[in-house]
Enzyme design. Structure first.
Site, PDB file in Angstrom:
ATOM      1  N   HIS A  30      -3.576  14.234 105.424  1.00  0.00           N
ATOM      2  CA  HIS A  30      -4.129  14.978 104.292  1.00  0.00           C
ATOM      3  C   HIS A  30      -3.057  15.918 103.757  1.00  0.00           C
ATOM      4  O   HIS A  30      -2.351  16.566 104.534  1.00  0.00           O
ATOM      5  CB  HIS A  30      -5.362  15.765 104.744  1.00  0.00           C
ATOM      6  N   ARG A  46      -8.570  21.583  94.535  1.00  0.00           N
ATOM      7  CA  ARG A  46      -7.759  20.991  93.457  1.00  0.00           C
ATOM      8  C   ARG A  46      -8.632  20.331  92.403  1.00  0.00           C
ATOM      9  O   ARG A  46      -8.338  20.389  91.215  1.00  0.00           O
ATOM     10  CB  ARG A  46      -6.778  19.986  94.054  1.00  0.00           C
TER      11      ARG A  46
END
Length: 507
Positions: free
Chosen positions: A281, A304
């Site tokens: 990740h 995000r």
């Protein structure tokens, strides 16, 4: 091998108490089966309770309420296949000894996604009204609640509350499975587990004053159809992870250090598939108070998705923040790396959220702020290069086009304007680095959640009688890269299938 009691007295045995196990338990109990859940930790929930971005669903009522009218299971399927990469093939892969039916698994996942969301919302009572876009998705389809509780905790808590109301459900914590019982024909008949309990060991002398009493271990045999939902091996840094992906040595992880259950299942013939497919990740928080810790708290992808941007050590954007996880991780690891300390490899990347993204992610940021992982700063107090980047990005958002930079198509809730007007505004910043997060490999299974083994003649994969699996312990569904939001979804979809199938077998 051990002699099992009559079929009529057998419960459904579920190994692991994350979302896949809880979904299986709910369906099995609803079908009338007695359920024994074995959790090796002191508390239920597994990694699922920490999931922070949400759960995917295509064509849901909550998407429609948010104005997202163009999502379908076919579009979701295409995104999943594209993310899965070269490992996904629609034809049989007999030439490589890898003939799992990936297409059927993906079809089951994506076509069941809307019903999974509606089940959680309507039957379990989980708030999933907020829909966001994550990397690799064509549209916004990742659901979470509007409150402060992260989606993983909300879903796990909701299911546990429902299960606690059922007398058929029995949860055993600190219960570690050590053996799978099989009969002479290779059929799974139950498990042996070790149960930790208080009270000291038999035959010990009475405790002296101020002397702590050691927990004793009781060995228990339990018989019935078995469902494994015990998770992956991303935290098994010196075991399976070191065996299958030695190149990831030194990367921190979002998983606690513990062995995976795959060896136990392989011992009764389960086929292991894609074991070298491990997801890194791109964003785990680097805690300023313990920067070199090998364990990191995930910086949720929804940060995000709701507008956050990533900045290099020079204060510049360097990637589309909503690309697939593998693409962003590779972009970060292509940046200069600070000196490795205490054997930990990490990078110096800044996650920055503007006021709009801060408001949209307030529930998560409260926890991250409490942990000291992020801080608020006025724009005027940022480095000049970062201020320049913020202004440039604000111009791109205002124009609705990121074509000249990195091709980001959606900007979440970013509302910061460019120029001097933003200097007194507060943004939120934190340091992030790539982390070992999820293992796409695991035991082979089919769309009925049956664990598969190689036939005795070395030919096709066939079901292991009496054994099912769901969640991260399985392999073959995600290929090279899992889409964000699909881990909770696969737990619900295949966990429910496994619960129903095992309950029928118990009858």
């Amino acid at each position: 091998m051990a002699t099992a009691p009559p079929d009529a007295s057998r419960p459904v045995i579920i190994v692991g108490s994350g979302l896949a196990g809880l979904a299986a338990a709910h369906e099995a109990a609803k079908a009338g089966a007695t359920v024994h859940m074995l959790e090796r930790g002191p508390k239920p929930g597994g990694n699922s309770i920490k999931a922070s971005s949400g759960i995917n669903g295509a064509g849901t009522q909550f998407q429609r309420a948010s104005g997202i009218l163009n999502d379908t299971s076919d579009l979701f399927r295409n995104d999943t296949i594209r993310s899965a990469g070269f490992r996904f093939q629609t034809r049989k892969e007999a030439a490589t000894g890898n003939d799992i039916d990936r297409e059927s698994l993906v079809d089951t996942l994506t076509k069941s996604s809307a019903s999974a969301i509606h089940w959680l919302a309507d039957e379990i009572g989980v708030d999933l009204t907020v829909v966001a876009a994550l990397g690799g998705h064509s549209v916004a389809r990742t659901h979470r609640g509007a409150g402060k509780t992260p989606p993983g905790a909300a879903i796990v808590t909701g299911l546990l509350q429902k299960l606690e109301q059922r007398p058929e459900f029995k949860l055993h914590t600190s219960a570690r499975v050590t053996q799978i019982h099989v009969d002479g024909e290779g059929r799974v008949r139950g498990v042996r587990y070790v149960q930790k309990s208080e009270g000291g060991r038999e035959g010990q002398q009475p405790r002296r004053e101020n002397q702590e009493e050691e927990p004793k271990e009781e060995q228990v045999d339990l018989y019935g159809p078995v469902i494994f939902t015990a998770g992956g091996f991303a935290g098994d840094a010196h075991g399976q992870l070191a065996r299958y992906r030695p190149d990831l040595a030194g990367l921190p992880s979002t998983n606690e250090a513990r062995p995976g259950p795959h060896g136990l299942m392989a011992g009764v013939g389960a086929e292991l598939i894609d074991m070298d497919s491990v997801q890194v990740h791109p964003t785990g928080f680097v805690d300023p108070s313990d920067a070199n810790s090998p364990y990191k708290i995930l910086a949720a992808e929804m940060l995000r998705g709701e507008g956050g941007i990533l900045l290099s050590p020079q204060g510049r954007r360097f990637v589309n923040e909503l690309e697939r996880r593998d693409v962003i991780s590779e972009a970060i690891m292509g940046l200069p790396q600070p000196a490795t300390e205490q054997g930990i490899k990490q990078w110096d990347v800044t996650l920055l959220l503007d006021p709009g993204a801060i408001d949209a992610t307030a529930g998560h940021l409260g926890f991250y702020t409490f942990k000291g992982l992020v801080e608020k700063k006025k724009v005027k107090d940022l480095d000049p290069a970062v201020i320049e980047t913020v202004d440039r990005y604000a111009e791109l958002v205002a124009s609705g086009r990121d074509d000249d930079e990195f091709g980001r198509r959606t900007f979440g809730h970013w509302r910061l304007v460019p120029g001097e007007a933003n200097r007194e505004e507060e943004v939120c910043v934190g340091r992030v680095t790539p982390v070992v997060h999820f293992t796409m490999g695991g035991v082979a299974f089919d769309n009925k959640a049956r664990v598969l083994r190689r036939a005795s003649d070395g030919g096709a994969l066939v079901p292991v009688s009496g054994l099912w699996a769901a969640g991260e312990v399985t392999g073959g569904l995600h290929g090279d890269n899992r889409l964000g939001g699909s881990s909770l979804l696969e737990c619900v979809v295949f966990g429910r299938v496994a619960g129903r199938e095992a309950a029928e077998a118990a009858k």
